[in-house]
Motif scaffolding. Structure first.
Motif, short mmCIF file in Angstrom:
data_model
loop_
_atom_site.label_atom_id
_atom_site.label_comp_id
_atom_site.label_asym_id
_atom_site.label_seq_id
_atom_site.Cartn_x
_atom_site.Cartn_y
_atom_site.Cartn_z
N ASP A 94 0.83 -1.21 0.00
CA ASP A 94 0.00 0.00 0.00
C ASP A 94 0.87 1.26 0.00
OD1 ASP A 94 -2.30 -1.51 0.00
OD2 ASP A 94 -2.69 -1.26 2.15
N GLU A 95 1.93 1.27 0.79
CA GLU A 95 2.86 2.40 0.80
C GLU A 95 3.47 2.59 -0.59
OE1 GLU A 95 4.53 4.64 3.67
OE2 GLU A 95 2.36 4.46 3.53
N PHE A 96 3.91 1.50 -1.18
CA PHE A 96 4.53 1.52 -2.52
C PHE A 96 3.55 2.07 -3.55
CE2 PHE A 96 5.55 -0.44 -6.57
CZ PHE A 96 6.92 -0.25 -6.67
N ILE A 97 2.30 1.59 -3.52
CA ILE A 97 1.28 2.04 -4.48
C ILE A 97 1.02 3.53 -4.34
CG2 ILE A 97 -1.20 1.89 -5.00
CD1 ILE A 97 -0.95 -1.15 -4.50
N MET A 98 1.09 4.04 -3.11
CA MET A 98 0.86 5.47 -2.88
C MET A 98 2.09 6.31 -3.19
SD MET A 98 -1.58 5.61 0.46
CE MET A 98 -0.93 4.26 1.41
N GLY A 99 3.13 5.67 -3.72
CA GLY A 99 4.32 6.40 -4.12
C GLY A 99 5.32 6.63 -3.01
N ALA A 100 5.13 5.98 -1.87
CA ALA A 100 6.05 6.14 -0.74
C ALA A 100 6.93 4.90 -0.65
CB ALA A 100 5.28 6.34 0.56
N GLY A 101 8.12 5.01 -1.14
CA GLY A 101 9.06 3.88 -1.09
C GLY A 101 9.13 3.15 -2.42
N LYS A 102 10.28 2.59 -2.69
CA LYS A 102 10.50 1.89 -3.96
C LYS A 102 11.02 0.47 -3.73
CE LYS A 102 11.67 5.94 -6.78
NZ LYS A 102 10.92 6.92 -6.14
N GLN A 103 11.07 0.02 -2.47
CA GLN A 103 11.65 -1.29 -2.19
C GLN A 103 10.96 -1.90 -0.98
OE1 GLN A 103 15.94 -1.26 -1.91
NE2 GLN A 103 15.95 -3.04 -0.57
N ILE A 104 10.74 -3.21 -1.05
CA ILE A 104 10.21 -4.00 0.07
C ILE A 104 11.08 -5.24 0.19
CG2 ILE A 104 8.23 -5.26 1.01
CD1 ILE A 104 6.46 -3.48 -0.87
N ASP A 105 11.66 -5.45 1.36
CA ASP A 105 12.50 -6.62 1.61
C ASP A 105 11.73 -7.60 2.48
OD1 ASP A 105 14.64 -5.31 0.31
OD2 ASP A 105 15.29 -4.39 2.20
N VAL A 106 11.65 -8.86 2.04
CA VAL A 106 10.97 -9.91 2.79
C VAL A 106 11.94 -11.06 2.98
CG1 VAL A 106 9.01 -11.52 2.86
CG2 VAL A 106 8.74 -9.29 1.74
N THR A 107 12.11 -11.49 4.23
CA THR A 107 12.98 -12.64 4.50
C THR A 107 12.26 -13.61 5.43
OG1 THR A 107 14.06 -11.65 6.42
CG2 THR A 107 15.10 -11.27 4.29
#
Length: 177
Positions: free
Chosen positions: A61-74
């Motif tokens: 949701d943050e990414f879609i709203m233009g806030a942030g360009k990366q999500i790390d999942v481990t």
């Protein structure tokens, strides 16, 4: 698991069989109402994957709203971490956003269910050099730490270990993750 005994057998169904649970107790007693089936990780729709999805959805949701360009999942040693580089949850509201059911914002019921169904849960938010980290066990707050002057990018970090007391023995299939 709970302080309240629930006995709804036909022979003893009286006023004492009607029990009001706290949101935490309800989620832990009836997790299927919040995440579908529990499962052991052998099926793609098992609850352990739903928990991951709930956390990742907030970052998306943050990414879609233009806030942030990366999500790390481990996923390592049964601990799931999700780090986004969005705006970060407002620091004063961080604990409530991940633990109080009637708190409304960008983080919904899902992350609260993840918290309450995890033996270990950490939420960290970084905003403009300030950070707050709150830890929980089975939805109960364990610690709350504030920091100033941090040199991290803005965003939210969620880490959790699914509670075997609720889920039993499980293992992640990384293809499903």
């Amino acid at each position: 698991m709970f302080d309240k005994k629930i006995d709804n057998t036909s022979n003893s169904y009286g006023d004492d069989a009607i029990v009001t649970l706290s949101p935490r107790e309800h989620i832990r007693l009836r997790p299927g109402m919040y995440i579908g089936k529990l499962g052991d990780g052998s099926q793609a729709d098992d609850g352990i994957y739903v928990l991951i999805k709930e956390v990742v959805d907030n970052s998306v949701d943050e990414f879609i709203m233009g806030a942030g360009k990366q999500i790390d999942v481990t996923v390592e040693d049964d601990i799931v971490t999700v780090r986004d580089y969005g705006r970060g949850i407002p620091l004063k509201s961080l604990a409530a956003a991940v633990s109080e059911m009637n708190t409304v914002g960008l983080n919904g019921v899902g992350v609260k269910a993840v918290n309450m169904l995890s033996s270990e849960f950490t939420a960290r938010s970084v905003r403009d050099g300030e950070a707050r980290t709150v830890t929980f066990a089975q939805g109960l707050e364990q610690s709350d730490r504030w920091e100033s002057g941090v040199q991290e990018k803005n965003g939210t970090f969620i880490s959790f270990r699914v509670d075997r007391e609720v889920f039993g023995d499980y293992s992640y299939n990384l293809e499903y993750v």
